[in-house]
Design an enzyme around this catalytic site. Structure first.
Site, short mmCIF file in Angstrom:
data_model
loop_
_atom_site.label_atom_id
_atom_site.label_comp_id
_atom_site.label_asym_id
_atom_site.label_seq_id
_atom_site.Cartn_x
_atom_site.Cartn_y
_atom_site.Cartn_z
N ARG A 194 0.73 -1.20 0.11
CA ARG A 194 -0.10 0.01 0.30
C ARG A 194 0.80 1.26 -0.26
NH1 ARG A 194 -5.22 -1.64 3.06
NH2 ARG A 194 -5.53 -3.90 1.84
N GLU B 9 0.52 4.21 1.14
CA GLU B 9 -0.03 5.16 2.09
C GLU B 9 0.94 5.90 2.27
OE1 GLU B 9 -1.67 2.02 4.59
OE2 GLU B 9 -3.43 2.05 3.67
N ARG C 125 0.70 2.04 13.19
CA ARG C 125 0.09 0.64 12.77
C ARG C 125 -0.02 0.50 11.37
NH1 ARG C 125 -5.38 2.64 11.90
NH2 ARG C 125 -5.39 4.82 12.55
N HIS C 126 0.50 1.43 10.42
CA HIS C 126 0.68 1.05 8.79
C HIS C 126 2.07 0.76 8.45
CE1 HIS C 126 -3.09 3.20 9.21
NE2 HIS C 126 -3.65 2.48 8.30
N GLU D 67 -8.27 -1.91 14.48
CA GLU D 67 -8.80 -2.74 13.42
C GLU D 67 -7.74 -3.91 13.21
OE1 GLU D 67 -9.94 -0.98 9.49
OE2 GLU D 67 -9.54 -3.08 8.81
N SER E 287 -10.86 -6.92 8.19
CA SER E 287 -12.27 -6.61 7.74
C SER E 287 -12.45 -7.61 6.64
CB SER E 287 -11.92 -5.15 6.84
OG SER E 287 -11.10 -5.19 5.81
N ARG F 57 -0.62 -6.29 12.59
CA ARG F 57 -1.58 -6.05 13.42
C ARG F 57 -1.83 -6.92 14.67
NH1 ARG F 57 -4.96 -1.94 10.94
NH2 ARG F 57 -3.57 -0.57 10.12
P1 ATP Z 1 -6.57 0.77 8.22
O1 ATP Z 1 -8.22 1.57 8.20
O2 ATP Z 1 -6.48 0.36 9.50
O3 ATP Z 1 -5.67 1.38 7.41
P2 ATP Z 1 -7.68 -0.66 5.92
O4 ATP Z 1 -9.22 -0.60 6.36
O5 ATP Z 1 -7.03 0.01 4.92
O6 ATP Z 1 -7.10 -0.64 7.42
P3 ATP Z 1 -8.17 -3.44 5.01
O7 ATP Z 1 -8.06 -2.93 3.41
O8 ATP Z 1 -9.42 -3.66 5.23
O9 ATP Z 1 -7.57 -2.25 5.80
O10 ATP Z 1 -7.16 -4.53 5.06
C1 ATP Z 1 -7.40 -5.56 6.05
C2 ATP Z 1 -6.48 -5.72 7.13
O11 ATP Z 1 -5.11 -5.69 6.73
C3 ATP Z 1 -6.65 -4.78 8.21
O12 ATP Z 1 -7.54 -4.90 9.00
C4 ATP Z 1 -5.24 -4.74 8.74
O13 ATP Z 1 -4.89 -5.51 9.70
C5 ATP Z 1 -4.48 -4.75 7.60
N1 ATP Z 1 -3.70 -3.70 7.19
C6 ATP Z 1 -4.22 -2.89 6.32
N2 ATP Z 1 -3.52 -1.80 5.87
C7 ATP Z 1 -2.29 -1.88 6.41
C8 ATP Z 1 -1.04 -1.35 6.69
N3 ATP Z 1 -0.79 -0.16 5.86
N4 ATP Z 1 -0.36 -1.84 7.29
C9 ATP Z 1 -0.49 -3.00 8.10
N5 ATP Z 1 -1.42 -3.46 8.25
C10 ATP Z 1 -2.77 -3.26 7.28
#
Ligand code: ATP
Length: 431
Positions: free
Chosen positions: A213, A215, A221-222, A354, A357, A405
């Site tokens: 990602r 981001e 936590r990311h 979180e 999902s 996570r």
């Molecule tokens: P967040 O809202 O915390 O950024 P997200 O809604 O983008 O997460 P999802 O796309 O639903 O996350 O991804 C499913 C799972 O993958 C998340 O619940 C989390 O545990 C993990 N996850 C998502 N993005 C990341 C990240 N950038 N770094 C670490 N773990 C991640």
């Protein structure tokens, strides 16, 4: 090279001959006798060096070894010792396999606290610390435990491509890579492929693989590359997927409690088995709750970290947030029959954090296509995916757990980088 790890010595009788191998953690020289602490993956042992038995030169050479040099020690166990460890090794032979340079970039057992950047820059040394290593042992048990449960439940492990031509959920947060003459992207999630596998009739699949990602934000936590544990199951609803998730989480925790007793002790954390079923709280209820507490949030928005902190104070353990507004979720979520403004989507939270999902997916071609358009995406870009819905796609549901996570939560770590061997974040791509 070795006959035993240090934690196996206790069970052996006095006088037993062993070879142990590891790193010179420390040497305390008292003149005619010195105590060398050898560390391996499983613990430490004391090697007692006696000058008059080893001879002056040899004694001097071993005592002069730099910390963290790699050695193998052959010798006898002596249980009639004053060592706090309950035994010592009286060496017959010490092989110096590789001498460490000095000074070390950072200490292993020194009590001085080192900042996370220095630790990550010197990760190979940082990982030698028992309390750091324990995190990864727990992480290993988590993936092992999850794999075991899923295999018992009839899931097949799959491997889907990590280089793709189309974004999973639109164009944001994607790393672009050159793919010969064309542009391609690194996957954000195996979502589309695991759904296609339902059309392929595999029924239940899982994958444990990296997701990427782009981001920009740098939070604790990311990561920009993380390990995603994904499942998809056919002839299943969102409730079935949540039930499966509960089972997976519960079993993983049970496994850690059983297999990682020492690690939990080293980390000084206590893990309790969660009560099942986990509470299932509707999005609307939480929306009202945060609004009543003075946080302004509109229907359709995702919860801000401020809102999640508040929610986390009310729900401390695992709980689901269910029945999300469609506009807050991806196009592939199945809308609720009674009110299509809502979708059969859920998040699993641990307090404010979180970790998963998931959703029941929309398996109806026409409405799925419509949702893609509603999200401002072009169905043409998703042809390879949409085609799978035209010739017999069963109803299906699934979820994704972020491995780091989950590990963070179980080990009470404050920063996701702690539980990532070589984290990739906004500023870091080395080591
Ligand atoms: P967040 O809202 O915390 O950024 P997200 O809604 O983008 O997460 P999802 O796309 O639903 O996350 O991804 C499913 C799972 O993958 C998340 O619940 C989390 O545990 C993990 N996850 C998502 N993005 C990341 C990240 N950038 N770094 C670490 N773990 C991640």
């Amino acid at each position: 090279m070795r006959t035993h790890f240090t934690n196996q010595l206790n069970e052996l009788p006095d006088g037993f001959n062993v070879t142990i191998c590891g790193w010179v953690q420390d040497i305390r020289n008292l003149g005619n006798i010195s105590f060398l602490i050898l560390r391996d993956r499983e613990g430490i042992a004391q090697v007692t060096l006696i000058k008059k038995e080893m001879g002056e030169d040899y004694y001097k050479k071993i005592n002069g070894l730099n910390r963290e040099s790699v050695i193998c020690v052959n010798g006898k166990i002596n249980k009639k010792t004053q060592s706090k460890l309950g035994l010592e090794i009286i060496p017959t032979k010490i092989d110096v396999l590789n001498e460490a340079e000095t000074p070390l970039p950072m200490g292993i057992i020194d009590k001085v606290s080192v900042d996370i950047e220095t630790r990550l820059n010197n990760r190979f040394i940082d990982l030698r610390k028992p309390e750091v290593f324990s995190l990864f042992r727990i992480e290993s048990s988590i993936s092992k435990g999850i794999r075991e449960t899923l295999e018992n439940e009839g899931f097949i492990e799959i491997h889907t491509p990590k280089i793709i031509a189309t974004a999973t959920e639109g164009g944001t947060n994607l790393f672009k890579v050159k793919y010969f003459e064309n542009d391609a992207y690194l996957v954000q999630s195996p979502q589309l492929y695991k759904q296609i596998m339902m059309a392929a009739g595999f029924e239940r699949v899982f994958e444990i693989a990296p997701a990427f990602r782009a981001e920009e934000h740098n939070t604790n936590r990311h990561l920009n590359e993380f390990v995603s544990i994904d499942i998809e199951m056919s002839f299943s609803t969102d409730d079935d997927a949540m039930n499966m998730l509960e089972k997976v989480i519960y079993n993983a925790i049970e496994k850690i409690k059983k297999d990682n007793v020492r690690d939990l002790k080293i980390l000084n954390v206590e893990i309790n088995l969660p009560e099942r079923p986990f509470p299932r709280v509707k999005y609307d209820e939480l929306l009202d709750y945060v609004n009543s507490k003075g946080i302004e949030m509109k229907f359709g928005e995702d919860f801000s970290s401020e809102a999640l902190t508040l929610i986390g104070e009310k729900y401390k353990g695992f709980f689901f947030i269910t029945r999300w507004p469609m506009e807050a979720r991806a196009f592939y979520v199945m809308p609720c029959e009674d009110d299509p403004r809502y979708g059969r989507a859920f998040d699993l939270q641990f307090g404010e954090r979180e970790i998963t999902s998931g959703a029941q997916r929309n398996h109806i071609y026409s409405s799925l296509k419509e949702n893609i358009i509603k999200k401002g995406l072009n169905p043409e870009d998703f042809k390879f995916y949409l085609d799978a819905f035209r010739y017999g796609m069963p109803p299906h549901a699934g979820w994704a757990i972020g491995l780091e996570r989950f590990t963070m939560i179980l080990t009470n770590s404050k920063n996701i980088r702690e539980v990532t061997l070589f984290p990739r974040d906004r500023r870091r791509i080395i080591p």
